[in-house]
Design an enzyme around this catalytic site. Structure first.
Site, PDB file in Angstrom:
ATOM      1  N   GLY A   1       0.844  -1.187   0.000  1.00  0.00           N
ATOM      2  CA  GLY A   1       0.000   0.000   0.000  1.00  0.00           C
ATOM      3  C   GLY A   1       0.880   1.237   0.000  1.00  0.00           C
ATOM      4  O   GLY A   1       2.098   1.135  -0.114  1.00  0.00           O
ATOM      5  N   CYS A   2       0.253   2.400   0.156  1.00  0.00           N
ATOM      6  CA  CYS A   2       1.034   3.631   0.084  1.00  0.00           C
ATOM      7  C   CYS A   2       1.931   3.822   1.296  1.00  0.00           C
ATOM      8  O   CYS A   2       2.937   4.496   1.234  1.00  0.00           O
ATOM      9  CB  CYS A   2       0.125   4.825  -0.063  1.00  0.00           C
ATOM     10  N   THR A   3       1.530   3.262   2.422  1.00  0.00           N
ATOM     11  CA  THR A   3       2.308   3.507   3.628  1.00  0.00           C
ATOM     12  C   THR A   3       3.050   2.279   4.101  1.00  0.00           C
ATOM     13  O   THR A   3       3.683   2.291   5.135  1.00  0.00           O
ATOM     14  CB  THR A   3       1.403   3.996   4.766  1.00  0.00           C
ATOM     15  N   GLY A   4       2.990   1.198   3.363  1.00  0.00           N
ATOM     16  CA  GLY A   4       3.716   0.011   3.775  1.00  0.00           C
ATOM     17  C   GLY A   4       3.034  -1.237   3.258  1.00  0.00           C
ATOM     18  O   GLY A   4       2.103  -1.160   2.445  1.00  0.00           O
TER      19      GLY A   4
END
Lengths: 107, 852
Positions: free
Chosen positions: B824-827
């Site tokens: 995902g965008c954050t991990g």
């Protein structure tokens, strides 16, 4: 100011009388405008040309100064000078020119 | 219609001539006549620079192509206070020749026994030239044995010879060729021979730089401001053939083109037209340097306690040839002309040269990547009160853009920075006139940094007292349009003849709102790209369908869950030098193993760079955890035969591991980093000028790349501003046009051949054994667990450590919940069916993978 132009300014001044002459400059920055203005008022600061030691004290303006701008048809001014007005540091030029006029212009 | 001519190569040369400054520059010769006892002449010798200082002078290194013009922006003026430590005589495009060797070249160029050197000096020069890589024995043997110093002094005195000096001593003289003909006086002949010799030097370097066979050159055009002839035909001319003869172009004819400083631009247009018309196949346009202009502003430099900066002659040569489908074209449909009726106000001149040709072709001022007009070095002109000439040209072009409503008035400084460059050429009249950028322009276009450059030549015809007119001509160099086009017709026609890629945008999550996305799309369309906006809550599903059905060639989106093994390569414009850099990688996960991930990222970065038109990208590794192990692995890969070019840190100790400074300066084309660091860097590079929430520069987080991943999906941040969206479209279109899939396939195949699999295997083995003592978890492999029936997974579960992500998914499979892993965008995320999300979360919490 180049020697040819100094010669022309000197000749016109003799021909028409210094009180009847206005020199209009188009220099690209304040220092150069100031030097040219000094040349036609106090005399050639480089002592190289015909105006060395000759203090004509002429009226002198830069084309971007408000006094000159007001004299010109707005559309013509925009077509001929509008772009350069945007490019040049007009405030700096006005400052230099005003200083020279205050000191040396006789008319 | 035949195809446009192309620029096949360039050369740029300088000659350090301190004695010519003193004895031949007109400022000095005039002063000696008018005011022989002047303080200026007395002070002059103390202001002459050494050869080493001239070599280390930053603008000279830029002129020779060893440094990019942008480096000058980072050096405090006066630039003569900075001496570049890594400066060398020979640069990418040519050399800075010392005075003594140049006297030898002048003697080589003399075919009328006019140049006489002193015996020892002649022998010394011959010996030095024997070590020159481009001057062979055939040329050196043209230098005749010298005569004694006493004889030289006699000839100079009695026969009006022009004495030649080196290091203060008389080392030879030039004879006059006629008793009363001024045009054949020793002074004029010396000036012409110097001009010819510096031209020959440029021609020799051009041959080296282009690898062309000398016999294949069939036309030469000289475009200087010099004149040769005799009193019956003062400007009889043909310096061109005279220089071509010495350079050995036996099959060439030629002629001279004159228009003061506008000469080179006219000559290049003529050459391009001759080639396009088929009259000649390979035309060389060239010019040498002039003694008269040496030390022209010397009085001001001495007065301001500066060295004499005008102590070098300049020369250049350009090879213009038939369209090869690769080199940049000279587009003859985009010629700007200052006509007799144009007028001489700056506004009229710039309009005629810049906006008129662009308007004619439906292009905007901002469609030209870089402009090059009068490239005079401001270090020389500013102390002399002539200001920064290139900068005022750029400001004038920007001011026209404002008048046309293309940019805001407040954007003038940005325009100047983006579309201009600092001046770096010696003030040798015709030499600075737009052409010094041609070498860089060719590179910038070939490497995809810009599509089009405009070269502008301007000339002050009134100096000759024949007319009060001004002159100017401009032309556009553009990226080669390939086999199908290159016909010099207008942009609109070329658009229809090549199928342009269609780029989708599924950007429903923009933090900046739908208007910004629309603005970005409009900007991209203005640049000629074809964009298809994909809207609605199910835009990702539509995107996948369109990609599969070839309705779009690539897609930009603000969020996508790539499988493990795929990560994105971002592209930024670095603030230090305005140079582009690929950050590999910025989102996604190449591998759960850190070092393996870095090695893969390097390959992904190379793929993205090559597919964006950077032919031989250099690779550097950001100084982060694992950098040294990654370096070792990449070195092994290189030793195995994988062609990887390592960058060198700009810091004094060099090396492939890049420091923070290197990030700012883009010392490497590809900067290898882990995705989280890369993600952070992307945001810094993209938003540092706006305060953060609006990403205004760069090309976005880039395409997801991984072995066998064959969809082209590029990631943009949710905070991407309109310019980044438009650049993202450009990035995508370039990848499509350059056939990224084939490039990726080739690179993976080559890396495999070089032993990638075993190198990666060893890395993982090593990190496993080092983890063994601490890691007590009971990792289970996929093979031991049966996979539940596959279902659509769209619910993301965040918060799982990247090292545990695979185990987490397997633990769900064990409980009968189908799950996939992704980034995902954050991990890292585990993806499950939305109906099973809550159940899965509970299971993962029980397993200690997440905290609830």
């Amino acid at each position: 100011m180049d020697l040819e132009n100094q010669k022309r300014v000197k000749e016109y001044s003799e021909q028409f009388g210094p009180e009847n002459l206005v020199v209009i400059l188009g220099a690209a920055e304040g220092e150069a405008a100031g030097l040219a203005a000094e040349t036609v008022t106090a005399g050639d600061p480089t002592y190289a040309g015909p105006l060395a030691g000759v203090s004509l004290g002429l009226k002198v303006y830069h084309i971007c100064e408000p006094e000159m701008k007001d004299e010109v048809d707005a559309a013509v001014y925009d077509e001929q000078v509008g772009m350069m007005e945007m490019v040049l540091d007009v405030d700096e030029i006005v400052k230099e020119m005003s200083a020279i006029r205050e000191q040396y212009t006789k008319y | 219609m035949s195809k446009s001519a192309v620029i096949k190569g360039t050369s740029y040369v300088l000659v350090h001539t301190p004695e010519f400054v003193i004895h031949n520059g007109t400022t000095q010769t005039t002063e000696r006549l008018v005011n022989p006892d002047s303080t200026y002449l007395a002070a002059l010798p103390n202001h002459i620079r050494s050869y080493e200082d001239a070599v280390a002078y930053p603008p000279n290194q830029v002129f020779l192509g060893s440094k990019k013009p942008e480096i000058l922006s980072g050096i405090e003026m006066p630039w003569c206070n900075t001496k570049l430590e890594d400066a060398k005589r020979f640069g990418t495009y040519g050399e800075l020749m010392p005075e003594d060797e140049f006297y030898g070249l002048v003697a080589i160029c003399d075919v009328f026994d006019l140049v006489i050197l002193e015996t020892d000096f002649a022998a010394m020069v011959k010996e030095k030239l024997a070590g020159h890589p481009l001057i062979g024995e055939d040329l050196i043997s043209r230098i005749r044995d010298g005569i004694s110093r006493d004889n030289i002094e006699t000839y100079v005195k009695e026969e009006h010879g022009e004495p030649l000096f080196h290091k203060g001593a008389m080392v030879g003289y030039v004879k006059r060729a006629h008793d009363i003909d001024e045009t054949l006086s020793a002074h004029v002949l010396f000036e012409n021979l110097v001009y010819k010799a510096s031209s020959v030097l440029a021609l020799l370097h051009l041959i080296k730089n282009t690898d062309i066979n000398k016999g294949d050159i069939d036309y030469v055009i000289d475009c200087s401001e010099e004149a040769c002839g005799d009193m019956n035909q003062r400007g009889g001319g043909n310096f061109a053939k005279a220089a071509a003869e010495i350079a050995g172009f036996v099959n060439a004819t030629g002629s001279d083109t004159r228009s003061f400083c506008a000469g080179p631009a006219h000559a290049i247009v003529e050459a391009a037209a001759l080639v396009k018309a088929g009259a000649y196949k390979n035309v060389v346009v060239f010019a040498g340097g002039t003694t008269a202009k040496l030390g022209m502003n010397g009085k001001d430099h001495v007065k301001k306690e500066l060295p004499i900066l005008e102590d070098v002659l300049g020369g250049f040569a350009v090879l213009i040839g038939q369209n090869d489908g690769i080199n940049p074209e000279i587009d003859l449909s985009l010629i700007g002309r200052h006509t007799v009726g144009t007028g001489s106000s700056p506004q009229a001149v710039i309009s005629a040269l810049v906006t008129e040709p662009l308007d004619r072709s439906g292009l905007s001022i901002t469609d030209i990547g870089k402009y090059a007009a009068e490239m005079q070095n401001p270090d020389v002109t500013k102390p002399a009160g002539a200001g920064d000439v290139p900068e005022s040209n750029y400001k004038m072009i920007a001011a026209l853009a404002v008048k046309q409503g293309v940019i805001e008035r407040t954007a003038i400084p940005d325009f100047v920075a983006k579309h201009g460059m600092p001046g770096f050429a010696p003030t040798q009249g015709h030499i600075p006139s737009g052409v010094p950028y041609l070498g860089f322009a060719r590179e910038d276009i070939l490497e995809g940094r810009i599509d089009k450059a405009m070269i502008i030549g301007k000339g002050s015809l009134f100096l000759g007292r024949m007319t009060n007119l001004f002159d100017g001509v401009s032309f556009v160099v553009r990226k080669n349009r390939g086999d199908a086009t290159g016909d010099g017709t207008s942009e609109a026609v070329s658009d229809t003849s090549v199928k342009k890629p269609v780029i989708g945008i599924a950007a429903e999550d923009s933090e900046l709102g739908s208007d910004v996305v629309a603005e970005g799309i409009a900007l991209a369309e203005k640049r000629g790209f074809i964009v298809k906006r994909i809207e609605g809550v199910d835009c990702h599903k539509k995107m996948d369908e369109l990609l599969a059905g070839k309705g779009i060639d690539a897609c930009l989106t603000m969020h996508y869950s790539f499988p493990i093994g795929v990560s994105t390569v971002g592209r930024v414009v670095t603030p230090g030098r305005g140079k582009e850099m690929f950050i590999a990688t910025t989102t996604g996960t190449s591998s759960a193993d850190r070092v393996e991930g870095l090695v893969k990222n390097a390959i992904f970065g190379i793929i993205a760079a090559k597919a964006s038109g950077v032919k031989e990208p250099t690779v550097g590794i950001a100084n982060i955890d694992g950098a040294r192990q990654a370096e070792a692995a990449l070195l092994r890969l290189r030793d195995g035969g994988y062609d990887i070019r390592f960058a060198n840190s700009a810091r004094r100790d060099g090396g492939v591991v890049m420091r923070g400074n290197d990030l700012l300066a883009a010392s490497a084309d590809v900067m290898v980093t882990d995705p989280l660091t890369g993600n952070l860097l992307m945001k810094l590079f993209s938003a540092f000028t706006t305060g953060g929430n609006y990403e205004s520069t760069g090309f976005g987080y880039g395409p997801g790349i991984g072995e066998n991943f064959d969809k082209l999906i590029l990631i943009l941040s949710r905070a991407s501003g309109a310019p980044v969206i438009a650049n993202g479209v450009e990035y995508a279109a370039q990848l499509v046009e350059n056939d990224w899939k084939t490039i990726a396939k080739d690179e993976f195949a080559k890396a495999k051949e070089a032993g990638l699999a075993s190198i990666l295997g060893e890395i993982k083995e090593r990190s496993k054994s080092s983890d063994k003592n601490t890691d007590t978890s009971t990792a289970e492999t996929e093979a031991e667990v049966a996979m539940p029936p596959k279902e659509v997974v769209t619910a993301e579960i965040h918060g799982i450590e990247v090292m545990d992500i695979e185990d987490a998914a397997v633990s769900l499979w064990k409980k009968g919940v189908y799950a996939e892993t992704g980034m995902g965008c954050t991990g890292p995320v585990v993806l499950v069916h939305p109906d099973k999300e809550e159940h899965a979360r509970n299971l993962l919490a029980e397993g200690g993978y997440i905290h609830q």
